[in-house]
Motif scaffolding. Structure first.
Motif, PDB file in Angstrom:
ATOM      1  N   GLU A 146      43.788  -4.619  70.659  1.00 23.93           N
ATOM      2  CA  GLU A 146      42.497  -5.153  70.233  1.00 23.93           C
ATOM      3  C   GLU A 146      41.455  -5.002  71.335  1.00 23.93           C
ATOM      4  O   GLU A 146      40.265  -4.775  71.062  1.00 23.93           O
ATOM      5  CB  GLU A 146      42.652  -6.607  69.797  1.00 23.93           C
ATOM      6  N   GLY A 147      41.914  -5.110  72.570  1.00 22.64           N
ATOM      7  CA  GLY A 147      41.003  -4.846  73.673  1.00 22.64           C
ATOM      8  C   GLY A 147      40.478  -3.419  73.608  1.00 22.64           C
ATOM      9  O   GLY A 147      39.335  -3.137  73.977  1.00 22.64           O
ATOM     10  N   LEU A 148      41.318  -2.531  73.098  1.00 26.12           N
ATOM     11  CA  LEU A 148      40.865  -1.142  72.936  1.00 26.12           C
ATOM     12  C   LEU A 148      39.679  -1.052  71.983  1.00 26.12           C
ATOM     13  O   LEU A 148      38.817  -0.188  72.133  1.00 26.12           O
ATOM     14  CB  LEU A 148      42.012  -0.272  72.418  1.00 26.12           C
ATOM     15  N   ILE A 183      37.317  -3.095  71.725  1.00 33.03           N
ATOM     16  CA  ILE A 183      36.134  -3.390  72.527  1.00 33.03           C
ATOM     17  C   ILE A 183      35.740  -2.195  73.382  1.00 33.03           C
ATOM     18  O   ILE A 183      34.580  -1.787  73.435  1.00 33.03           O
ATOM     19  CB  ILE A 183      36.395  -4.633  73.400  1.00 33.03           C
ATOM     20  N   ARG A 184      36.732  -1.627  74.032  1.00 32.79           N
ATOM     21  CA  ARG A 184      36.461  -0.437  74.857  1.00 32.79           C
ATOM     22  C   ARG A 184      35.881   0.696  74.020  1.00 32.79           C
ATOM     23  O   ARG A 184      34.982   1.416  74.467  1.00 32.79           O
ATOM     24  CB  ARG A 184      37.742   0.051  75.546  1.00 32.79           C
ATOM     25  N   VAL A 219      34.019   0.609  71.508  1.00 29.29           N
ATOM     26  CA  VAL A 219      32.603   0.421  71.196  1.00 29.29           C
ATOM     27  C   VAL A 219      31.751   0.553  72.456  1.00 29.29           C
ATOM     28  O   VAL A 219      30.682   1.151  72.440  1.00 29.29           O
ATOM     29  CB  VAL A 219      32.377  -0.963  70.554  1.00 29.29           C
ATOM     30  N   ARG A 220      32.256  -0.015  73.536  1.00 28.61           N
ATOM     31  CA  ARG A 220      31.436  -0.047  74.741  1.00 28.61           C
ATOM     32  C   ARG A 220      31.476   1.240  75.538  1.00 28.61           C
ATOM     33  O   ARG A 220      30.585   1.509  76.339  1.00 28.61           O
ATOM     34  CB  ARG A 220      31.865  -1.216  75.637  1.00 28.61           C
ATOM     35  N   GLU A 221      32.531   1.996  75.356  1.00 30.70           N
ATOM     36  CA  GLU A 221      32.594   3.273  76.075  1.00 30.70           C
ATOM     37  C   GLU A 221      32.890   4.389  75.085  1.00 30.70           C
ATOM     38  O   GLU A 221      33.978   4.952  75.074  1.00 30.70           O
ATOM     39  CB  GLU A 221      33.693   3.226  77.137  1.00 30.70           C
ATOM     40  N   PRO A 222      31.910   4.713  74.268  1.00 29.75           N
ATOM     41  CA  PRO A 222      32.171   5.692  73.207  1.00 29.75           C
ATOM     42  C   PRO A 222      32.545   7.068  73.757  1.00 29.75           C
ATOM     43  O   PRO A 222      33.096   7.876  73.032  1.00 29.75           O
ATOM     44  CB  PRO A 222      30.853   5.744  72.426  1.00 29.75           C
ATOM     45  N   LEU A 271      34.516   7.536  76.557  1.00 27.10           N
ATOM     46  CA  LEU A 271      35.530   7.317  77.587  1.00 27.10           C
ATOM     47  C   LEU A 271      36.421   8.547  77.746  1.00 27.10           C
ATOM     48  O   LEU A 271      36.801   9.189  76.771  1.00 27.10           O
ATOM     49  CB  LEU A 271      36.404   6.126  77.174  1.00 27.10           C
ATOM     50  N   LEU A 317      43.116   6.596  78.750  1.00 25.54           N
ATOM     51  CA  LEU A 317      43.888   5.975  77.676  1.00 25.54           C
ATOM     52  C   LEU A 317      45.297   6.532  77.617  1.00 25.54           C
ATOM     53  O   LEU A 317      46.282   5.790  77.513  1.00 25.54           O
ATOM     54  CB  LEU A 317      43.168   6.195  76.341  1.00 25.54           C
TER      55      LEU A 317
END
Lengths: 210, 210, 210, 210
Positions: B173-175, B177-178, B180-183, B185, B190
């Motif tokens: 689930e933390g992913l 967030i990532r 969205v915030r680091e489109p 990345l 990962l």
DNA sequence: AATGAATGAGCCTTCATTCAT
DNA sequence: TATGAATGAAGGCTCATTCAT
């Protein structure tokens, strides 16, 4: 433009205080209602001032949101920066999780954190702010982790530190989601997870006790 | 009340189909604009029907949101249920992350998932729905993990399975967030994280390859 | 966009009627209060409908103003077009002046005409509309003048027709200003001016009497 | 009422100067934005003083508008008064038209002149001021015309002078409208009109040249 | 069952005006 | 005198919801 609505140039002490007042009120409202459901009227009421006055200090609602976000981000950075090489993350994380579950109106709020994130997917300005700060935070955090390991005699490659920091970050941010969705989660699960997970990601020598 | 807007009692097949049409349209709009920015007009347009008609099938916008959320939850459960004992999670997670980054209008959407979560913090009905389903999902997932370990000759205590499942869930689930915030990345981070993290949480015997 | 707020595509008869209703109401309000002082609320009230409804038919207040202006312009063109070769301008001008002095809310209004003009100096869209129509009107009017002279056996060069038409136009439009500033002007002055001026600009053979 | 905001009684020299400063600033703003779009804030900024201070010298925005209008009127009267018996109007009119097209912020402005006029149709006080001054101007102008003709050996009846003055006034004021609506009008049209029109209204003996 | 016109409360924002300093 | 922070009444506009057809 007579007003210093946008943050250019010197600002008087009073102006700073007013901005603070507004931001505090806004934060409270945003936590309670969300960015969009919170009305300027509710914010002005919470701030104990007229709606019009807010616009002397902020260009519009969006820029309040942005200010709140930037504030939160700075706080996040400060938290990372405050980590010492020998900090034990566990109690900090547990506290964080608890405060998220309680959803305090003044402190860092999990729903707000998530809403910030969502907002980034629609508002480029916010996306940019988030990306910029996340990059800083990532670096700070990675650096801290490296330092911490090093000072414990453990040497990790950059790549290794990177995936550990990334994973830990995901885990912690995932906790924000859990905190909102399970406001009365049995804390023992979290304790167990941290006790077991943390050493996997931060392979420090055992401290005695729990 | 002539309408069967709320889901009590028998509903005709046609009604079911209409509800589906609306939900599909709503999902598309919610993904694109968010729950609040998506207007009933946009939904009705996407559904190819008049705004008025929607109210024959849903009491109001909130109940559409609720239905969408319940739908997503079912989908989530189905995904868990579809896991086989020998599933390798890594490719699935990578796909998931990618789709989150892309923010496909039809598929599961990271912002929507987060918005759902936020919504729970303000709407008790949604909070309840989320809690209920999360509990089911947790059980399913834990059961799957136990089964999988067992079928690989590894026996874990309930407590152990529990924290591993919890941790993994948080990570995934933390992913969101990532994503969205680091489109944009760097995917290698990962990959590395998964290669290293997954075995820590799911201590299965090595498969060859990647 | 479900609405046909901007004038693209077919519009139902009802929609046309509604637009008319709004424009009539708007015109009344604009005449009474001016473009800016007239509020959407006042227009909606005058039109006997809710404020929100107006936005189904017009994108915003500006586009109502624009529509009013275009309407007036078309009316102006129609007036020119209706001129016959043997028309005597004098009574028409006198009527025009009178109606301007009265400032009828439904008819062409001098303040509105002037406000339209002022508006053009700040709103490029309106400036463009005005310029475009003025060009047409000028041509029509010049053509009429040429035709009229010719049919009276008088042949004028293009240049000559041009300055006469221009001068006459200025004179008539100047009357709009006079009508507003001297609502109770002694009409004999106007009569005298027309009797003396008109022949100077339109050198037609004398008709008997005044 | 401690202030002498309304112009009754003795006013100190300083107060007069302040009023002037405000009026100059207001004029600039009105020319740039129009009466209604110009905000008190913009005026106070242009005047280099605080918004509050303006209210010590003027009761409200409307009375500034009124003062500006009265000022313009005086200027108009002065212009007429400055005419000498042998003035050739043509270059003056051409200059006027040019300045109207340019819309200089300090000088007489065509849109402002028109807006003033419009304002009269809603504000009786302004209507009165305009009527009063227009009467004076008309007399002055008529007198000048009579004088001019006389000094050139041409004797016109009062009635004749009247309609000529009236017509010329309308023509010139009509030019204000043209200047706004056709900011890039080919000046040759104007030249031709003046060359032909002016002698028709002011039947002076030919001067050599153009 | 379906339409889409209509409503009206409420939102963000502006700005003339006031008032404590 | 002078400041400029503060007010609060509108204003333009949106949109969930209703209702006549």
């Amino acid at each position: 433009m007579t007003q210093n609505a946008s943050g250019s140039g010197k600002v008087s002490k009073r102006a700073q205080a007013q901005r603070e007042r507004i931001l505090a009120a806004a934060q409270k409202c945003f936590v309670e209602y969300g960015f969009h459901a919170a009305s300027m009227a509710s914010i002005s009421e919470a701030a104990g001032m007229s709606p019009g006055l807010i616009y002397r200090y902020f260009e519009n609602k969006d820029s309040i949101i942005l200010a709140i976000i930037e504030r939160q981000l700075e706080e996040g950075r400060a938290n990372i920066a405050a980590l010492r090489a020998d900090t034990d993350l566990k109690p900090g994380i547990i506290d964080l999780f608890r405060s998220w579950q309680q959803n305090y109106p003044d402190a860092m709020s999990a729903p707000l954190f998530l809403e910030m994130t969502v907002e980034a997917s629609r508002n480029p300005q916010i996306a940019e702010a988030l990306q910029a700060t996340d990059a800083v935070i990532r670096n700070d955090f990675t650096a801290w982790m490296k330092r911490t390991c090093a000072s414990n005699g453990i040497h990790l490659s950059d790549e290794e530190v990177q995936w550990r920091a990334f994973s830990l970050k995901c885990f912690i941010e995932g906790l924000a989601i859990r905190a909102v969705r399970e406001p009365d989660l049995d804390m023992s699960v979290l304790h167990n997870s941290l006790k077991a997970m943390l050493p996997l990601l931060l392979p420090l020598p055992d401290k005695a006790g729990d």
